[in-house]
Write an enzyme that holds these catalytic residues in place. Structure first.
Site, mmCIF file in Angstrom:
data_model
loop_
_atom_site.group_PDB
_atom_site.id
_atom_site.type_symbol
_atom_site.label_atom_id
_atom_site.label_comp_id
_atom_site.label_asym_id
_atom_site.label_seq_id
_atom_site.Cartn_x
_atom_site.Cartn_y
_atom_site.Cartn_z
ATOM 1 N N ASP A 197 0.874 -1.164 0.000
ATOM 2 C CA ASP A 197 0.000 0.000 0.000
ATOM 3 C C ASP A 197 0.917 1.221 0.000
ATOM 4 O OD1 ASP A 197 -2.146 1.662 -0.143
ATOM 5 O OD2 ASP A 197 -3.235 0.780 1.510
HETATM 6 C C1 BGC Z 1 -4.942 3.261 -0.109
HETATM 7 C C2 BGC Z 1 -5.164 2.180 -1.137
HETATM 8 C C3 BGC Z 1 -5.039 2.756 -2.517
HETATM 9 C C4 BGC Z 1 -3.669 3.372 -2.641
HETATM 10 C C5 BGC Z 1 -3.371 3.921 -4.014
HETATM 11 C C6 BGC Z 1 -3.667 4.021 -0.365
HETATM 12 O O1 BGC Z 1 -3.532 5.106 0.462
HETATM 13 O O2 BGC Z 1 -4.949 2.691 1.173
HETATM 14 O O3 BGC Z 1 -6.400 1.569 -0.951
HETATM 15 O O4 BGC Z 1 -5.271 1.790 -3.473
HETATM 16 O O5 BGC Z 1 -3.548 4.414 -1.701
HETATM 17 O O6 BGC Z 1 -4.079 5.051 -4.279
#
Ligand code: BGC
Length: 752
Positions: free
Chosen positions: A296
């Site tokens: 993430d």
């Molecule tokens: C979120 C994810 C997301 C990623 C990319 C993160 O902060 O937790 O769910 O896919 O960002 O945007």
């Protein structure tokens, strides 16, 4: 919206004139030969890559500062140079056929090996045509349509150069303080698994240029964040992990999801990006997952802040050793893998496994053979926001609405000459209609409740008063206006709840309730004596106890997407009959959170007569939620009778058939979600008081009855032990059938 400006196209244009000196690879290389098997091509390419280029494939950079802090943003020009140098494998938040093509051209033409980039984006509930949030969509209990909706989102995104979406979110959540419950499918692990699998199939289809790769997130158990606070600690036992949290991820992986995202959370004291148990033992070994993983946002680097890795090099080593792969925006892999390899802290085998899987995904998508197959401007124009896509979004929005209360059949408002007072700032605010995750959806083209209602009843019959302000405050004047409108109308539609902006990532709330000013407004409206219909908008269930006392009807409108107002107007007027059933319990009070139907009995369960002392309850509020899981009304009524089992005593390996009669006892056609639950009374690990194990959405004409049957087999009656093995024990069970998790018929079953 400003944040979503992307500068890469401009930068890419500026840089095309730069001298490029590296020698391109020979065009006859095996990896370039489309006739060879993917495995052969991957092996050939790996042999040609330097360690730096391999580390580059594990590096994912953002094209804009959209979904997290751009801590490492070295500027777009520097990013493009990294693409040239083979130091980037994937980008997120680069949008549109033109822009993705410009950057892909740099990767293909200017990098030594011409390895295509993978473009990822959060297509959570639509790309341009916005569908209901996943939580709301799940309330439809219509897996076919969920798959279709996702297919529309995939087609739109794929036409705009996107290869890969960061969805579905498979986190089981039962804490409505957590803003991200909007992205999931509610509190039931089995049902969330079915929804997740349907979404994977919808996104991926047959992996052609009309589809995108899915990403199962946030692996694992991110929904257990303590106190519902985003990015927080999680601590679950292995029994809870296997039975409550893992099923949706597993179902999505088994449905063929190409990728998995690590969560921000922890498991057994280890940040999950570094959890060998989760990533290698469970995901890869036990489930046989052959796709790739992505962190993430910056979660590899955050292992340092958690206090698990000493520095960036240690973080990179721990992530790779755990079996994790692509690094979203922390840049620890690109910075440290070459030196870690030299020091023997990671092995070539570990590196090649990770890189090989990412390359394999690119080969399978056909990007080596046609890197621009997703970047066709004409296709993009023809695909986005079409009438057919909007029609699908309308259907989805109607199915997502949950009717929670309807006293004296105040709904539907079938009288076309009724005078309607629409009250509530949100009813007339496009700005508040959407949450954070709307990809390229546009506020201006979304339909508000006021617009939808005016279309059905005619502008001259509909008045509007804001009643409260955008910041959820009110005053005597605003309330007086609303009362005056109500007084000259036949019915009041009051839109309350929260702005869409309060749903999603980093939107944790300590008080997920209907704001006090809106309750005050409701009281004033109720005092007019007119029927008051509350339309509640929010990305999560809110505590509705005060509303339940004041409103004659409650329509839960979640966040419904582009067609929101049209869908609500169709429901309110009776053009559409509600069929949605909530997939999260609605708490009675904040202090009850988390409250969920599949809880445990405790040694001292609640006494139904409310008498006595020393049992598990609250002294000040009921133990039960306001509205239970699976609950939702229709404009007709259904009755359940005659629950029977083909045998009350069975053996392992045999199948028992359960049947129940469902009758439409009202005066219009309707659809009912018939739900099947079980309870296991004594097992090696305690089991919940009810577990959803089956359902069927059936359509019944007025007066019609249908016998619904369901097969009870070993799978239905089993549970996981702490090692993740399915176990079936003999003993006593109950089978329940009903229209929600509370109001059920029951029959006993014994397994020998
Ligand atoms: C979120 C994810 C997301 C990623 C990319 C993160 O902060 O937790 O769910 O896919 O960002 O945007």
């Amino acid at each position: 919206m400003l944040l979503r400006k992307f500068y890469l196209l401009l930068t890419a244009g500026l840089l095309t004139g730069f001298a490029y000196s590296q020698k391109k690879q020979d065009g006859s290389a095996m990896y370039k030969n489309a006739a060879l098997p993917v495995e052969t091509r991957v092996k050939d390419l790996l042999k040609r890559m330097t360690v730096e280029e391999k580390a580059g494939q594990l590096n994912q950079l953002t094209g804009g500062a959209f979904t997290g802090p751009a801590l490492n943003d070295a500027g777009q020009q520097a990013k493009m140079q990294m693409v040239r140098d083979g130091k980037v494998g994937s980008m997120l938040n680069v949008i549109g056929a033109t822009e993705t093509k410009a950057i892909q051209t740099i990767a293909i033409e200017d990098s030594r090996l011409g390895i295509p980039l993978l473009f990822g984006y959060d297509v959570i509930h639509g790309y341009k045509t916005i569908f209901p949030i996943p939580l709301a969509e799940a309330c439809s209990w219509n897996l076919n349509n969920i798959e279709k909706n996702t297919g529309v989102a995939a087609r739109e995104a794929a036409s705009a150069g996107i290869h890969w979406t960061f969805a579905p979110m498979c986190d089981v959540g039962n804490d409505i303080r957590w803003g991200r419950v909007m992205e999931g499918a509610g509190e039931d692990p089995w049902y969330a698994g079915l929804v997740s699998a349907a979404r994977v199939k919808g996104f991926q289809g047959n992996l052609d240029e009309q589809h995108v790769l899915a990403c199962v997130k946030h692996f694992a158990a991110y929904g257990a964040v303590e106190a519902g606070r985003e990015y927080n600690y999680t601590d679950v036992s292995r029994v809870a992990l296997w039975n409550k949290y893992l099923p949706p991820y597993e179902a999505a992986v088994k449905a063929g999801a190409a990728s998995v995202m690590n969560g921000f959370n922890t498991f057994e004291g280890v940040p999950v990006s570094g959890s060998h148990y989760l990533v290698t033992d469970v995901l890869k070994k036990k489930w046989g997952f052959t796709g790739f993983l992505v962190s993430d946002w910056a979660s590899f680097g955050e292992m340092i802040t958690w206090g698990y890795a000493a520095d960036a090099a240690d973080a990179a080593a721990k992530a790779l050793q755990a079996g994790s792969m692509m690094d979203m925006e922390a840049r620890v892999m690109i910075a440290h893998l070459p030196e870690l390899l030299k020091q023997g802290k990671v092995t070539v085998h570990q590196l090649d496994e990770a890189v090989g899987r990412i390359l394999e995904a690119k080969f399978k998508l056909g990007l080596f053979d046609n890197p621009y197959k997703y970047c066709d401007v004409n296709r993009e124009k023809a695909t986005l926001f079409t009438a057919a896509n909007r029609q699908q979004a309308l259907q989805a929005a109607q199915e997502a609405v949950v009717l929670l209360k309807n006293n004296n059949k105040v709904l539907p408002i079938s009288n076309k000459s009724a005078r309607i007072a629409v009250v509530g700032h949100y009813a007339d605010s496009k700005e508040d209609l959407f949450d954070f995750w709307i990809a390229q959806g546009e506020f201006k083209s979304a339909v508000t409740l006021l617009e939808g209602v005016r279309k059905v009843w005619g502008a001259e019959q509909v008045s509007f008063a804001a009643g409260y302000r955008a910041d959820a405050t009110t005053d005597d004047k605003l309330i007086a206006e609303a009362i005056a409108n109500a007084a000259k109308s036949d019915v009041v539609l009051v839109n309350i709840g929260l702005s869409g902006k309060m749903a999603g990532e980093d939107r944790s709330l300590a008080n997920p309730v209907v704001p006090e000013a809106q309750v005050q407004l409701l009281k004033a409206l109720k005092a007019t004596g007119k029927p008051v219909i509350a339309v509640v908008s929010a990305g999560r269930p809110l505590v509705l106890t005060a509303v339940e006392e004041l409103a004659d009807a409650i329509v839960y409108g979640w966040i419904l997407g582009t067609e929101s107002g049209n869908a609500l107007a169709n429901i309110l007027s009776g053009v559409a009959n509600p069929t949605g059933k909530t997939v999260m319990s609605f708490p009675y009070a904040v202090g009850q959170i988390p409250v969920y139907y599949n809880h445990f009995n405790t040694g001292r369960p609640v006494q139904t007569d409310g008498q006595g002392n020393w049992y598990s309850r609250y002294r000040d509020i009921p133990r039960e939620p306001l509205y239970p899981f699976g609950f939702g009304l229709s404009y007709t009524s259904f009755q359940y009778s005659n629950l029977q089992l083909s045998s009350a005593l069975t053996d392992k390996g045999k199948v028992v058939t359960a049947t129940v009669t469902v009758s439409n006892t009202g005066d219009r056609e309707g659809e009912e979600v018939v739900q099947w639950y079980i309870r296991d009374y004594a097992a090696a690990v305690i089991r919940p008081v009810k577990e959803l194990k089956g359902f069927e959405k059936v359509s019944l004409k007025p007066g019609e009855s249908k016998q619904i049957s369901w097969k009870v087999d070993d799978k239905v009656l089993s549970f996981y032990d702490a090692s993740g093995n399915l176990v079936l024990e003999s003993g006593k069970f109950t089978v329940y059938a009903g229209g929600n998790s509370r109001d059920v018929l029951e029959a006993s079953l014994e397994v020998r």
